[in-house]
Motif scaffolding. Structure first.
Motif, PDB file in Angstrom:
ATOM      1  N   GLU A   1     -21.728  55.094-109.885  1.00 45.60           N
ATOM      2  CA  GLU A   1     -21.406  56.396-109.302  1.00 45.60           C
ATOM      3  C   GLU A   1     -22.099  56.554-107.958  1.00 45.60           C
ATOM      4  O   GLU A   1     -21.494  57.021-106.985  1.00 45.60           O
ATOM      5  CB  GLU A   1     -21.855  57.524-110.226  1.00 45.60           C
ATOM      6  CG  GLU A   1     -21.006  57.687-111.467  1.00 45.60           C
ATOM      7  CD  GLU A   1     -21.593  58.728-112.412  1.00 45.60           C
ATOM      8  OE1 GLU A   1     -22.363  59.620-111.974  1.00 45.60           O
ATOM      9  OE2 GLU A   1     -21.276  58.646-113.611  1.00 45.60           O
TER      10      GLU A   1
ATOM     11  N   SER B   1     -23.122  54.240-105.872  1.00 40.56           N
ATOM     12  CA  SER B   1     -22.554  53.390-104.817  1.00 40.56           C
ATOM     13  C   SER B   1     -21.231  53.950-104.322  1.00 40.56           C
ATOM     14  O   SER B   1     -20.886  53.787-103.141  1.00 40.56           O
ATOM     15  CB  SER B   1     -22.394  51.959-105.301  1.00 40.56           C
ATOM     16  OG  SER B   1     -21.435  51.874-106.325  1.00 40.56           O
ATOM     17  N   LYS B   2     -20.456  54.634-105.177  1.00 38.87           N
ATOM     18  CA  LYS B   2     -19.208  55.253-104.742  1.00 38.87           C
ATOM     19  C   LYS B   2     -19.465  56.455-103.835  1.00 38.87           C
ATOM     20  O   LYS B   2     -18.719  56.708-102.902  1.00 38.87           O
ATOM     21  CB  LYS B   2     -18.393  55.698-105.951  1.00 38.87           C
ATOM     22  CG  LYS B   2     -17.768  54.558-106.699  1.00 38.87           C
ATOM     23  CD  LYS B   2     -17.011  55.037-107.908  1.00 38.87           C
ATOM     24  CE  LYS B   2     -16.511  53.861-108.712  1.00 38.87           C
ATOM     25  NZ  LYS B   2     -15.884  54.289-109.959  1.00 38.87           N
TER      26      LYS B   2
ATOM     27  N   ILE C   1     -21.837  56.870-101.683  1.00 42.84           N
ATOM     28  CA  ILE C   1     -22.263  56.507-100.326  1.00 42.84           C
ATOM     29  C   ILE C   1     -21.259  55.639 -99.585  1.00 42.84           C
ATOM     30  O   ILE C   1     -21.522  55.213 -98.476  1.00 42.84           O
ATOM     31  CB  ILE C   1     -23.651  55.847-100.333  1.00 42.84           C
ATOM     32  CG1 ILE C   1     -23.672  54.597-101.208  1.00 42.84           C
ATOM     33  CG2 ILE C   1     -24.708  56.832-100.780  1.00 42.84           C
ATOM     34  CD1 ILE C   1     -24.963  53.821-101.140  1.00 42.84           C
ATOM     35  N   GLU C   2     -20.117  55.384-100.181  1.00 43.60           N
ATOM     36  CA  GLU C   2     -19.081  54.583 -99.503  1.00 43.60           C
ATOM     37  C   GLU C   2     -18.436  55.377 -98.389  1.00 43.60           C
ATOM     38  O   GLU C   2     -18.250  56.538 -98.411  1.00 43.60           O
ATOM     39  CB  GLU C   2     -18.006  54.122-100.492  1.00 43.60           C
ATOM     40  CG  GLU C   2     -18.513  53.010-101.374  1.00 43.60           C
ATOM     41  CD  GLU C   2     -17.441  52.549-102.359  1.00 43.60           C
ATOM     42  OE1 GLU C   2     -16.397  53.194-102.529  1.00 43.60           O
ATOM     43  OE2 GLU C   2     -17.680  51.504-102.961  1.00 43.60           O
TER      44      GLU C   2
END
Length: 114
Positions: A108, A110-111, A113-114
């Motif tokens: 979650e 990493s998604k 901060i994409e």
């Protein structure tokens, strides 16, 4: 706010309100230590290896193809931060995630901060 900053800043007086939303230094240190402990590819691999349950340390050594001392160092860091725990059975130690949700939370994060 220092006197010098007062001269260079607006008169909004939000400083106290803003500071109320910041955790204390001890809590920030704890959060920082957790992020540091997982900010290594080898330690992340260990977490993913443990995703499906407990593994013997020898299985972790084999999967990572790293020396015993290197793997032990990484396991120690994860244990210190209470991300994993180990139990001894005979001469072997078996490790597991303390909370399997950590991998979901990492995904979650990493998604976000994409």
């Amino acid at each position: 706010m220092t006197e010098q900053n007062k001269d260079n800043c607006c008169d909004c007086n939000l400083t106290d309100e803003l500071l109320e939303n910041i955790p204390d230094n001890e809590e920030l240190e704890e959060i920082s230590d957790i992020f540091k402990s997982i900010a290594d590819p080898t330690r992340l691999k260990i977490l993913f290896l443990l995703k499906n349950g407990e593994l013997c340390v020898c299985e972790i050594f084999d999967a990572l193809d790293k020396s015993q001392s290197t793997v032990s160092h990484h396991l120690h860091i994860l244990k210190k931060e209470k991300i994993i725990n180990g139990r001894k059975e005979g001469k072997w130690i078996y490790y597991k995630l303390n909370n399997p949700e950590i991998l979901e939370k990492l995904a979650e994060f990493s998604k976000v901060i994409e």
